[in-house]
Scaffold this motif. Structure first.
Motif, PDB file in Angstrom:
ATOM      1  N   ALA A  72      33.301  27.600  43.454  1.00 53.68           N
ATOM      2  CA  ALA A  72      33.225  29.031  43.757  1.00 53.68           C
ATOM      3  C   ALA A  72      34.269  29.759  42.936  1.00 53.68           C
ATOM      4  CB  ALA A  72      33.475  29.259  45.243  1.00 53.68           C
ATOM      5  N   PRO A  73      33.881  30.834  42.237  1.00 56.76           N
ATOM      6  CA  PRO A  73      34.814  31.504  41.348  1.00 56.76           C
ATOM      7  C   PRO A  73      35.835  32.331  42.107  1.00 56.76           C
ATOM      8  CG  PRO A  73      32.782  32.743  41.464  1.00 56.76           C
ATOM      9  CD  PRO A  73      32.575  31.496  42.272  1.00 56.76           C
ATOM     10  N   VAL A  74      36.925  32.604  41.435  1.00 59.15           N
ATOM     11  CA  VAL A  74      37.920  33.520  41.979  1.00 59.15           C
ATOM     12  C   VAL A  74      37.535  34.924  41.576  1.00 59.15           C
ATOM     13  CG1 VAL A  74      40.353  34.166  41.945  1.00 59.15           C
ATOM     14  CG2 VAL A  74      39.704  31.757  41.792  1.00 59.15           C
ATOM     15  N   THR A  75      37.480  35.845  42.527  1.00 58.37           N
ATOM     16  CA  THR A  75      37.073  37.195  42.196  1.00 58.37           C
ATOM     17  C   THR A  75      38.169  37.917  41.445  1.00 58.37           C
ATOM     18  OG1 THR A  75      37.870  38.003  44.296  1.00 58.37           O
ATOM     19  CG2 THR A  75      35.576  37.361  44.211  1.00 58.37           C
ATOM     20  N   ALA A  76      37.756  38.953  40.747  1.00 55.57           N
ATOM     21  CA  ALA A  76      38.696  39.678  39.896  1.00 55.57           C
ATOM     22  C   ALA A  76      39.908  40.221  40.629  1.00 55.57           C
ATOM     23  CB  ALA A  76      37.958  40.814  39.177  1.00 55.57           C
ATOM     24  N   PRO A  77      39.762  40.785  41.847  1.00 59.32           N
ATOM     25  CA  PRO A  77      40.959  41.298  42.497  1.00 59.32           C
ATOM     26  C   PRO A  77      41.996  40.232  42.774  1.00 59.32           C
ATOM     27  CG  PRO A  77      38.990  42.228  43.496  1.00 59.32           C
ATOM     28  CD  PRO A  77      38.535  41.158  42.537  1.00 59.32           C
ATOM     29  N   THR A  78      41.562  39.015  43.201  1.00 56.51           N
ATOM     30  CA  THR A  78      42.522  37.955  43.463  1.00 56.51           C
ATOM     31  C   THR A  78      43.130  37.445  42.163  1.00 56.51           C
ATOM     32  OG1 THR A  78      41.324  37.288  45.429  1.00 56.51           O
ATOM     33  CG2 THR A  78      42.769  35.650  44.439  1.00 56.51           C
ATOM     34  N   GLN A  79      42.318  37.387  41.128  1.00 57.22           N
ATOM     35  CA  GLN A  79      42.762  36.832  39.867  1.00 57.22           C
ATOM     36  C   GLN A  79      43.859  37.679  39.241  1.00 57.22           C
ATOM     37  OE1 GLN A  79      39.483  36.490  37.069  1.00 57.22           O
ATOM     38  NE2 GLN A  79      39.953  34.357  36.812  1.00 57.22           N
ATOM     39  N   ALA A  80      43.720  38.951  39.316  1.00 49.90           N
ATOM     40  CA  ALA A  80      44.717  39.829  38.705  1.00 49.90           C
ATOM     41  C   ALA A  80      44.729  41.138  39.482  1.00 49.90           C
ATOM     42  CB  ALA A  80      44.383  40.068  37.235  1.00 49.90           C
ATOM     43  N   ARG A  81      45.227  41.067  40.707  1.00 46.82           N
ATOM     44  CA  ARG A  81      45.183  42.250  41.556  1.00 46.82           C
ATOM     45  C   ARG A  81      46.199  43.264  41.075  1.00 46.82           C
ATOM     46  NH1 ARG A  81      44.401  40.907  47.305  1.00 46.82           N
ATOM     47  NH2 ARG A  81      42.258  41.152  46.630  1.00 46.82           N
ATOM     48  N   ASP A  82      45.705  44.436  40.680  1.00 48.67           N
ATOM     49  CA  ASP A  82      46.616  45.457  40.188  1.00 48.67           C
ATOM     50  C   ASP A  82      47.093  46.338  41.331  1.00 48.67           C
ATOM     51  OD1 ASP A  82      44.570  47.270  40.736  1.00 48.67           O
ATOM     52  OD2 ASP A  82      43.869  47.333  38.662  1.00 48.67           O
ATOM     53  N   ALA A  83      47.935  47.283  40.994  1.00 51.45           N
ATOM     54  CA  ALA A  83      48.555  48.129  42.016  1.00 51.45           C
ATOM     55  C   ALA A  83      47.528  48.929  42.793  1.00 51.45           C
ATOM     56  CB  ALA A  83      49.568  49.052  41.348  1.00 51.45           C
ATOM     57  N   ASP A  84      46.399  49.296  42.154  1.00 50.02           N
ATOM     58  CA  ASP A  84      45.391  50.089  42.840  1.00 50.02           C
ATOM     59  C   ASP A  84      44.767  49.318  43.998  1.00 50.02           C
ATOM     60  OD1 ASP A  84      45.822  52.248  41.224  1.00 50.02           O
ATOM     61  OD2 ASP A  84      44.074  51.922  39.940  1.00 50.02           O
ATOM     62  N   TYR A  85      44.460  48.024  43.788  1.00 46.58           N
ATOM     63  CA  TYR A  85      43.893  47.226  44.867  1.00 46.58           C
ATOM     64  C   TYR A  85      44.885  47.099  46.027  1.00 46.58           C
ATOM     65  CZ  TYR A  85      39.861  45.803  42.088  1.00 46.58           C
ATOM     66  OH  TYR A  85      38.699  45.797  41.363  1.00 46.58           O
ATOM     67  N   THR A  86      46.144  46.901  45.700  1.00 46.50           N
ATOM     68  CA  THR A  86      47.176  46.811  46.733  1.00 46.50           C
ATOM     69  C   THR A  86      47.263  48.119  47.511  1.00 46.50           C
ATOM     70  OG1 THR A  86      48.418  45.273  45.337  1.00 46.50           O
ATOM     71  CG2 THR A  86      49.619  46.330  47.139  1.00 46.50           C
ATOM     72  N   LYS A  87      47.142  49.224  46.798  1.00 49.25           N
ATOM     73  CA  LYS A  87      47.196  50.545  47.428  1.00 49.25           C
ATOM     74  C   LYS A  87      46.014  50.747  48.384  1.00 49.25           C
ATOM     75  CE  LYS A  87      48.279  53.838  44.608  1.00 49.25           C
ATOM     76  NZ  LYS A  87      48.179  54.898  43.565  1.00 49.25           N
TER      77      LYS A  87
END
Length: 381
Positions: A316-331
């Motif tokens: 199962a792949p790692v989704t983009a947010p987990t792979q490189a979660r930027d400040a916007d996702y954290t926000k």
């Protein structure tokens, strides 16, 4: 690429899993990867339910599915169509790597076309005459250069791009926001028939599922995932095309945008993308130059796949947010609580645009961190 027997146990097991409520693509991919097959999931559901915290409604369906519904889905497949599952070696390589790939695709047409190097052309449903002309011109030239045009079968730019590719003698791929047997919008039924014969109609939704507003961001992430790059022709700042572009960028794909008049409201979305880093494009040759090395690499992979079509069981792949979660996702996660909140309220809390929020919430929902409670409201899971 030959389709398997539609009556086999594994196909019926997949159809059962795809109809299960509250499971979702990410959960389904994890289950079949863990168990090794869809049939093994059904056989071992009691052992898996604690490990995967299977929802009671999902568990009830898996234990006593609607046999008539599953038989109807199997009958649709028996008409020469294809269910392309996560464990199928013919599942398109680029989409598999996208991170938020659907667990399975219903395909009506040529499955092999999904491995072709694709350029997504998207834009406004109410495009201007100039926007439609640009969509046709770019689709014609890109098809002549060997790129397969992929879009969403919508009115406006999508339909113009599909039709131009077909007129140029090229295959084209339409990704749908409804079940494979329900063409939406109905006025594109004749175009869909042409695509079925020279390309493919693709959807993650089972037969009989009506188009709904929340289906289209899900459709857009498949368009982005299948393609080497996305060209936005015309779009407002609230356009779903910007969601497709954002998803493409999150997946590491190229994003191109056509500039327009400052007086054209349908140019503002493209101008916003350019300010955010999309490549300003004036000719199809610029896109071909950018994508040619990627297309050659995909062609090499297709040749290797045809020589040896049985890959190792995919994880199962790692989704983009987990792979490189930027400040916007954290926000966004910080702004969400466990009570439903509207998209407009989230925009106020985060200062992010609605298009960006929509794409991020879709990825977080597919990743299992966010729930959509309907009516455009979201909460943390």
């Amino acid at each position: 690429m030959n389709a398997p027997d539609r009556s086999d146990t594994e196909t019926l097991a997949w159809l059962t899993l795809l109809r299960a409520p509250a499971l979702g693509s990410a959960g389904l991919r994890s289950l079949v990867t863990r168990a090794g097959s869809a049939a093994a999931v059904l056989d071992g559901v009691e052992d898996l339910r604690r490990e995967f915290s299977i929802d009671p409604a999902t568990l009830a369906w898996l234990q006593t599915p609607d046999a008539a519904r599953i038989d109807a889905d199997a009958a649709w497949l028996a008409g020469g169509r294809r269910l392309l599952t996560w464990l199928d070696p013919d599942y398109p390589a680029l989409l598999r790597e996208a991170g938020t790939a659907p667990a399975a695709l219903f395909v009506d047409g040529d499955v092999g076309s999904l491995w072709l190097p694709q350029i997504a052309i998207v834009g406004a449903r109410s495009a201007t005459a100039g926007g439609l002309a640009n969509a046709r011109s770019f689709a014609t030239h890109l098809a002549a250069a060997g790129l397969t045009v992929t879009s969403g079968l919508a009115d406006g730019v999508d339909a113009a791009a599909h039709a131009a590719a077909l007129d140029a003698g090229s295959a084209t791929i339409a990704v749908m926001g409804s079940g494979p047997d329900l063409i939406y919008p109905r006025r594109q039924a004749a175009l869909a028939e042409r695509i079925r014969g020279h390309g493919a109609l693709v959807t993650e939704f089972p037969p009989g599922v009506q188009a709904r507003p929340d289906h289209f961001p899900r459709r857009n992430r498949i368009i982005a995932g299948l393609s080497l790059g996305v060209l936005v022709v015309e779009a407002s700042v609230q356009s779903g095309s910007l969601i497709t572009a954002r998803l493409a960028g999150d997946q590491g794909r190229e994003v191109f945008a056509l500039p327009g008049s400052i007086h054209n409201p349908l140019a503002r979305g493209c101008h916003q993308l350019i300010r955010q880093g999309a490549r300003l494009i004036e000719t199809a040759a610029e896109i071909v130059e950018e994508l040619a090395p990627l297309a050659r690499a995909l062609g090499d992979r297709l040749r290797a796949h045809l020589a040896d079509p049985a890959p190792a069981t995919p994880a199962a792949p790692v989704t983009a947010p987990t792979q490189a979660r930027d400040a916007d996702y954290t926000k966004v996660l910080a702004a969400l609580g466990h009570d439903p909140v509207s998209l407009d309220e989230l925009a106020l809390r985060t200062g992010l645009g609605v298009a960006a929020l929509s794409s991020m919430l879709l990825l977080l929902e597919l990743e299992g961190e966010v729930d959509s409670s309907g009516g455009g409201r979201y909460q943390r899971r």
